[in-house]
Scaffold this active site. Structure first.
Site, PDB file in Angstrom:
ATOM      1  N   ALA A   4       0.856  -1.189   0.000  1.00 31.92           N
ATOM      2  CA  ALA A   4       0.000   0.000   0.000  1.00 31.92           C
ATOM      3  C   ALA A   4       0.890   1.237   0.000  1.00 31.92           C
ATOM      4  O   ALA A   4       1.787   1.368   0.846  1.00 31.92           O
ATOM      5  CB  ALA A   4      -0.906   0.010   1.229  1.00 31.92           C
ATOM      6  N   SER A   7       5.456  -1.142  -0.921  1.00 33.62           N
ATOM      7  CA  SER A   7       5.151  -0.628  -2.249  1.00 33.62           C
ATOM      8  C   SER A   7       6.322   0.158  -2.832  1.00 33.62           C
ATOM      9  O   SER A   7       7.076   0.818  -2.101  1.00 33.62           O
ATOM     10  CB  SER A   7       3.922   0.282  -2.174  1.00 33.62           C
ATOM     11  OG  SER A   7       3.723   0.973  -3.391  1.00 33.62           O
ATOM     12  N   TYR A  31       5.940  -1.618  -8.984  1.00 36.10           N
ATOM     13  CA  TYR A  31       5.205  -1.009 -10.081  1.00 36.10           C
ATOM     14  C   TYR A  31       6.234  -0.852 -11.198  1.00 36.10           C
ATOM     15  O   TYR A  31       7.099   0.020 -11.136  1.00 36.10           O
ATOM     16  CB  TYR A  31       4.656   0.363  -9.685  1.00 36.10           C
ATOM     17  CG  TYR A  31       3.401   0.329  -8.859  1.00 36.10           C
ATOM     18  CD1 TYR A  31       2.213  -0.161  -9.392  1.00 36.10           C
ATOM     19  CD2 TYR A  31       3.390   0.818  -7.551  1.00 36.10           C
ATOM     20  CE1 TYR A  31       1.048  -0.180  -8.639  1.00 36.10           C
ATOM     21  CE2 TYR A  31       2.227   0.800  -6.798  1.00 36.10           C
ATOM     22  CZ  TYR A  31       1.057   0.300  -7.345  1.00 36.10           C
ATOM     23  OH  TYR A  31      -0.093   0.294  -6.595  1.00 36.10           O
ATOM     24  N   THR A  75       2.912  -6.006  -9.584  1.00 29.59           N
ATOM     25  CA  THR A  75       1.529  -5.568  -9.737  1.00 29.59           C
ATOM     26  C   THR A  75       1.237  -5.343 -11.221  1.00 29.59           C
ATOM     27  O   THR A  75       1.947  -4.586 -11.885  1.00 29.59           O
ATOM     28  CB  THR A  75       1.269  -4.286  -8.941  1.00 29.59           C
ATOM     29  OG1 THR A  75       1.306  -4.611  -7.546  1.00 29.59           O
ATOM     30  CG2 THR A  75      -0.097  -3.702  -9.258  1.00 29.59           C
ATOM     31  N   LYS A 128       0.495  -9.953  -8.933  1.00 18.88           N
ATOM     32  CA  LYS A 128      -0.630  -9.379  -8.194  1.00 18.88           C
ATOM     33  C   LYS A 128      -1.584  -8.638  -9.130  1.00 18.88           C
ATOM     34  O   LYS A 128      -1.148  -7.884 -10.004  1.00 18.88           O
ATOM     35  CB  LYS A 128      -0.123  -8.405  -7.125  1.00 18.88           C
ATOM     36  CG  LYS A 128      -1.230  -7.749  -6.289  1.00 18.88           C
ATOM     37  CD  LYS A 128      -0.627  -6.836  -5.233  1.00 18.88           C
ATOM     38  CE  LYS A 128      -1.697  -6.242  -4.335  1.00 18.88           C
ATOM     39  NZ  LYS A 128      -2.481  -5.198  -5.017  1.00 18.88           N
ATOM     40  N   SER A 142      -6.517  -9.974  -6.381  1.00 19.36           N
ATOM     41  CA  SER A 142      -6.771  -8.639  -5.833  1.00 19.36           C
ATOM     42  C   SER A 142      -7.366  -7.756  -6.918  1.00 19.36           C
ATOM     43  O   SER A 142      -6.995  -7.876  -8.092  1.00 19.36           O
ATOM     44  CB  SER A 142      -5.468  -8.019  -5.338  1.00 19.36           C
ATOM     45  OG  SER A 142      -5.641  -6.659  -4.968  1.00 19.36           O
ATOM     46  N   HIS A 144      -7.153  -4.463  -6.255  1.00 19.41           N
ATOM     47  CA  HIS A 144      -6.541  -3.213  -5.804  1.00 19.41           C
ATOM     48  C   HIS A 144      -7.467  -2.471  -4.842  1.00 19.41           C
ATOM     49  O   HIS A 144      -7.493  -1.239  -4.804  1.00 19.41           O
ATOM     50  CB  HIS A 144      -6.215  -2.323  -7.013  1.00 19.41           C
ATOM     51  CG  HIS A 144      -4.878  -1.647  -6.943  1.00 19.41           C
ATOM     52  ND1 HIS A 144      -3.766  -2.129  -7.579  1.00 19.41           N
ATOM     53  CD2 HIS A 144      -4.478  -0.520  -6.309  1.00 19.41           C
ATOM     54  CE1 HIS A 144      -2.734  -1.334  -7.365  1.00 19.41           C
ATOM     55  NE2 HIS A 144      -3.146  -0.334  -6.574  1.00 19.41           N
ATOM     56  N   VAL A 203     -11.070  -7.043   3.298  1.00 22.65           N
ATOM     57  CA  VAL A 203     -10.988  -7.831   4.535  1.00 22.65           C
ATOM     58  C   VAL A 203     -11.093  -6.910   5.749  1.00 22.65           C
ATOM     59  O   VAL A 203     -10.299  -5.987   5.921  1.00 22.65           O
ATOM     60  CB  VAL A 203      -9.663  -8.625   4.589  1.00 22.65           C
ATOM     61  CG1 VAL A 203      -9.517  -9.339   5.932  1.00 22.65           C
ATOM     62  CG2 VAL A 203      -9.604  -9.619   3.436  1.00 22.65           C
TER      63      VAL A 203
END
Length: 369
Positions: free
Chosen positions: A93, A121, A145, A171, A240, A262, A264, A298
Site C-alpha cells: 500500500a 510498495s 510497479y 503488480t 498481483k 486482488s 486493488h 478484509v
C-alpha cells in the site's frame, strides 16, 4: 504532530483499543487530513467494486462444527518456506506517510511484532532500507510497479535485493490509475515525497496526483516481464492483480511463484467483480501449483477464514493498517493485526478448526440472502 508541506503527519505511538475495524476507520478519519483520508479510503468512479468487496463476504457462510474436540486454535503457517505466526499479511500500500510521520518503517515494525509478513510498495513514503530496518530482520516482500524505464526497475530491484527481501510482487492491474473522484474533489496531490522515487531520480511524487505518478509506469506488461524479473533478481515473483483463472495460469506459465488475487481494493477497474467472488475459481485453476495470496475488503476474522477456506494461503489487509498506523504508529499496526488474528481464532474455534490447514477443509455454504 509534524507538518510537511502543509500536511499534518501524526506521531502517535501507542497500543490502541479496537472494537472493530470499521469503527477504527471512523476514529482515524478524525486525525488524518481530508485529502490523505480520501486517497486512502476511496475507490474508483462510483465505487461499485469497492462496496462489492465488502458485500461479497456475505455470499458464503461458515458451517459451525461442534463436538470437534479442539481448543486453542493455532494461526501459525508456513508459506514460501517462511514461518509466520498468522496468515494475515500487510498488503502493499503506497504513501503510508499520509497516516504517520514514520510511514512504512513503523508499519514494518508493527507487522514484525505480530509475526506477520510485510510487503512494501514502490510508492512508499519510506525507503526500502528504512522499511527493512523497521522490520528488524523480519521477512519482507517488495512490490514493484514496473516502470517504462528499465534502468529504474533494475536500480530499485537491486535495492530490494540488498535489503534482503524474500520475493518480488509484480503488480499488473495498475498500468494506469483508476478514476478516483475523491482525489479530484479534494484537489489531492501527494504532499510527502516517495522515498524510492527520490532515490532513483524518478522525481519524488511530491505535488503530483496519482495519474501523474502512474504516467511513468509501464502500460504494456506481459508474461515475458515476469520471466525478466525472475532472471534479473533470482527471487520468486508473485503476480498481483489476478482475477481470472486464465490469467492465473498465464502467470504460472510465465514462471510466477505465486498468484495474488486482488482488485486493488476497488481502486482500479470499477464495475469488476469483488476479489472474494473470483477467489475460488482462481484457486481451483491454480490447483496448489503455487501459493495463492488474496486481498480486498478484509475487515473481519471471519473474512480471513472464508478466504482461506476458498483457497487463499495468505490474506492481506491494507486500509485497516493505515488506520492503526495513524492512531498508534507501530503499536497501532500491531494492535490491528492482533485484533484481526484474535477474531480469526474465535471463528476457528467455533468452526471446529485447529490449524490453518484445517481451515482449508472447512465447509462454506453458498446461500444468497
Amino acid at each position: 504532530m509534524v507538518i510537511t508541506n502543509g500536511y499534518k503527519q501524526n506521531e502517535n505511538e501507542r497500543l490502541i483499543d479496537i472494537v472493530n475495524l470499521t469503527q477504527l476507520e471512523a476514529e482515524a478519519k478524525q486525525i488524518i487530513p481530508a485529502g490523505g483520508f480520501g486517497y486512502i479510503t476511496s475507490g474508483s468512479e462510483d465505487e461499485f467494486t469497492l462496496q462489492a468487496n465488502r458485500k461479497a463476504f456475505q455470499h458464503r457462510q461458515i458451517v459451525p462444527r461442534s463436538l470437534s474436540n479442539i481448543e486453542k486454535p493455532q494461526t501459525d503457517t508456513n508459506v514460501f518456506g517462511i514461518d509466520l505466526k498468522t496468515p494475515i499479511i500487510m498488503a502493499p500500500a503506497a504513501a503510508q506517510g499520509l497516516a504517520h510521520v514514520k510511514g512504512e518503517a513503523d508499519t514494518a515494525k508493527g507487522v514484525a511484532k505480530a509475526g506477520a509478513l510485510m510487503t512494501e510498495s514502490t510508492y512508499s513514503s519510506a525507503s526500502i532500507a528504512d522499511v527493512a530496518a523497521g522490520g528488524g530482520g523480519a521477512p519482507q516482500f517488495f512490490q514493484l510497479y514496473m516502470s517504462k524505464n528499465w534502468d529504474f526497475n533494475r536500480s530499485i530491484l537491486d535495492e530490494a535485493k540488498k535489503a534482503g527481501v524474500k520475493a518480488i510482487i509484480l503488480t499488473v492491474d495498475a498500468t494506469v490509475g483508476g478514476y478516483r473522484e475523491a482525489d479530484i474533489v479534494n484537489h489531492f496531490q501527494f504532499p510527502i515525497p516517495m522515498a524510492n522515487l527520490v532515490k532513483f531520480s524518478q522525481g519524488d511524487g511530491e505535488g503530483k496526483g496519482i495519474s501523474e505518478i502512474y504516467a511513468a509506469a509501464a502500460q504494456k506488461i506481459g508474461p515475458k516481464d515476469v520471466q525478466r524479473i525472475i532472471d534479473y533478481t533470482d527471487l520468486p515473483v508473485i503476480v498481483k492483480g489476478i482475477e481470472s483463472p486464465e490469467d492465473a495460469l498465464y502467470a504460472i506459465g510465465a514462471g510466477a511463484a505465486g498468484v495474488y488475487v486482488s482488485n486493488h481494493g476497488g481502486r482500479q477497474l470499477n464495475g469488476g467483480p469483488a476479489s472474494f467472488d473470483v477467489l475460488e475459481s482462481v484457486a481451483k485453476a491454480v490447483n496448489h501449483q503455487v501459493p495463492v495470496l488474496f486481498d480486498s475488503g478484509v475487515r473481519r476474522g471471519s473474512d480471513v477464514f472464508k478466504a482461506l477456506a476458498l483457497g487463499a494461503d495468505l490474506v492481506g489487509i491494507g486500509r485497516p493498517a493505515f488506520f492503526g498506523l495513524a492512531l498508534g504508529g507501530a503499536d497501532g499496526v500491531f494492535s490491528v493485526f492482533e485484533h484481526l488474528n484474535n477474531e480469526l481464532k474465535i471463528v476457528m474455534q467455533l468452526a471446529g478448526t485447529k490449524t490453518v490447514a484445517d481451515i482449508k477443509h472447512a465447509k462454506l455454504l453458498n446461500i444468497q440472502y
